[in-house]
Design a protein around this motif. Structure first.
Motif, short mmCIF file in Angstrom:
data_model
loop_
_atom_site.label_atom_id
_atom_site.label_comp_id
_atom_site.label_asym_id
_atom_site.label_seq_id
_atom_site.Cartn_x
_atom_site.Cartn_y
_atom_site.Cartn_z
N GLN A 41 0.81 -1.21 0.00
CA GLN A 41 0.00 0.00 0.00
C GLN A 41 0.85 1.27 0.00
OE1 GLN A 41 -3.36 0.39 2.57
NE2 GLN A 41 -3.87 -1.79 2.55
N GLY A 400 -5.54 6.03 -0.33
CA GLY A 400 -4.71 5.84 -1.50
C GLY A 400 -4.06 4.47 -1.53
N SER A 416 0.55 5.21 -4.76
CA SER A 416 -0.27 5.96 -3.82
C SER A 416 0.19 7.41 -3.74
CB SER A 416 -0.20 5.33 -2.43
OG SER A 416 -0.86 6.13 -1.47
N VAL A 427 -4.54 7.79 -5.95
CA VAL A 427 -3.35 7.24 -6.61
C VAL A 427 -2.99 8.12 -7.80
CG1 VAL A 427 -3.87 4.86 -5.93
CG2 VAL A 427 -4.68 5.72 -8.14
#
Length: 460
Positions: A41, A400, A416, A427
């Motif tokens: 992430q 994000g 992100s 993003v």
């Protein structure tokens, strides 16, 4: 490998996470572990690229690649032919001058005048091995020139690599997301940092990577005036030069000229790269164009450190940049010089050459927005943000990082916004690797994404 390729193939078509996803949750997590990506992430561009490439390799299923901002058009042939000619002339046998070959320095000065309407002498136009080398050297010179002025201020969102450069140098930085400080509020926000007296340089890109917002004249004037008042150097990254396609830029010696902080201060370094405008990224060539006044300014702190006269420009060239790359490849400099000269003469229309990115962005945005996505950075001060190399995407209810991961399951790679200094949720999407046959694929996947997440939201 943690598990064999046969096992990957056995599980790739099991839609465990969502009914229509392309890559299931377990597969993506396993690949991330294999590649030592701790947190997808919050992954870097390089890590996302590795995971997406590995998934493609294992399954044969293509990704919609929106991660790395690498040019998606052929390299300019004028540069290629000029490089060949330089090699045939035997120039590859000689070390290039640290300050750059005269032909490129003179071409750069003409180019800046033709398209920005700013006068910079050839001696202050310094070839660098890409804008990354330009910023690395400039960070060193700017943070060492005045004792106590040793921090860098980023007007974010921005290019993550520049902060990585400061980590290497041990230089501290401040940053803020410009999203809520467009127009006149930018003055108060900037001054809250500058009045502390420790900011050496201000950095931003225009057009912006990743948001594709463009600073307007009012904002550039604010930055320039404050840079002069607080004796701060503005490092203006023009990697996407003339690529604000809303305006008819790119006609030599004709208005409108490209907006720049250089109209409002003498404390500037313009970074101009061949990577995007000439699709010449592989040759690693750019320019650091410094105002003549800053180039000639003498700093006792530089003189003491480098045991020279402490003049900014010569110190940057001979004592800093040369220690990093030992100059730029000579033949590549001749290639760039020829492209710049042909642009000034009107024989190359580099703006039209790269306008394909505008068309791609428009089509991609339409697909995403028709399937529940929003454009995160959607406006400049006076108009809607344009279409170009990058754009930003959000999806209701997702951070994000969550959106990056969810899109991976549907075969779409991105980064992100949190990794760019943005405080907005979403993003970055890059248009460069999109091609005609992938539009229906993207549309199919995003319809599935939207339908699946509507189902999940309704269940919740």
């Amino acid at each position: 490998r943690l598990i064999c390729e046969n096992q990957y193939f056995q599980i790739v078509n099991y839609y465990i996470y969502y009914m229509s996803s392309i890559f299931n949750k377990e597969l993506v997590a396993e690949v991330a572990r294999e590649l030592k990506v701790a947190d997808l992430q919050n992954a870097t561009i390089g890590d996302v690229l590795l995971v997406a490439s590995r998934l493609e390799e294992l399954t044969g299923i293509p990704f919609i690649r929106m991660d790395q901002g690498s040019p998606g058009l052929p390299a300019n042939k004028v540069g290629i032919e000029a490089e060949k000619k330089a090699l045939d002339a035997g120039l590859g046998a000689q070390y290039p001058a640290a300050a750059g070959v005269p032909e490129l320095k003179e071409a750069a000065s003409r180019f800046v005048k033709a398209f920005i309407d700013i006068d910079i002498s050839p001696r202050a136009c310094i070839p660098t091995t890409g804008s990354v080398a330009a910023s690395f050297g400039a960070f060193i010179a700017c943070t060492q020139r005045i004792p106590g002025k040793d921090k860098v201020l980023f007007i974010d969102p921005g290019f993550p690599i520049q902060k990585s450069q400061l980590r290497i140098l041990g230089v501290k930085w401040e940053y803020f997301d410009i999203h809520d400080f467009r127009g006149n509020p930018l003055r108060t926000k900037l001054e809250s940092y500058l009045e502390k007296g420790d900011i050496a340089a201000i950095v931003y890109s225009n057009p912006n990577n990743p948001a594709w917002i463009c600073l307007e004249e009012e904002e550039l004037k604010i930055i320039g005036e404050l840079a002069t008042r607080y004796d701060v150097v503005v490092m203006e990254d023009q990697a996407y030069f003339c690529m604000d396609f809303r305006h008819p830029y790119g006609h030599p010696y004709q208005a409108p000229f490209v907006p720049t902080v250089a109209r409002y201060t003498d404390n500037y370094i313009l970074m101009l790269s061949a990577s995007k405008i000439f699709s010449y990224a592989g040759q690693r060539i750019a320019l650091a164009c410094i105002s003549d006044k800053l180039f000639d300014r003498q700093y006792p702190a530089l003189a003491e450190r480098y045991e020279n006269l402490g003049v900014f420009g010569p110190t940057l060239i001979a004592s800093i940049l040369y220690m990093i790359t030992s100059g730029c490849t000579a033949t590549t400099q001749y290639g760039m010089a020829e492209m710049l000269n042909r642009s000034v003469s009107g024989e190359i229309n580099f703006v039209e050459d790269v306008r394909e990115y505008e068309r791609r962005a428009r089509r991609m945005k339409q697909i995403f927005t028709e399937n529940g996505f929003t454009i995160v950075y959607d406006r400049d001060v006076t108009q809607q943000v344009g279409d170009g190399f990058f754009f930003t995407l959000g999806y209701p209810g997702m951070t994000g990082g969550e959106l990056l991961l969810e899109l991976m399951y549907y075969g779409v790679s991105s980064i992100s916004l949190s990794t760019t200094g943005s405080e907005q949720q979403g993003v970055r999407a890059c248009t460069s690797r999109m091609c005609e046959e992938l539009y229906p694929v993207l549309e199919e996947r995003m319809k599935a994404f939207h339908e699946d997440h509507n189902i999940m939201n309704n269940k919740q």
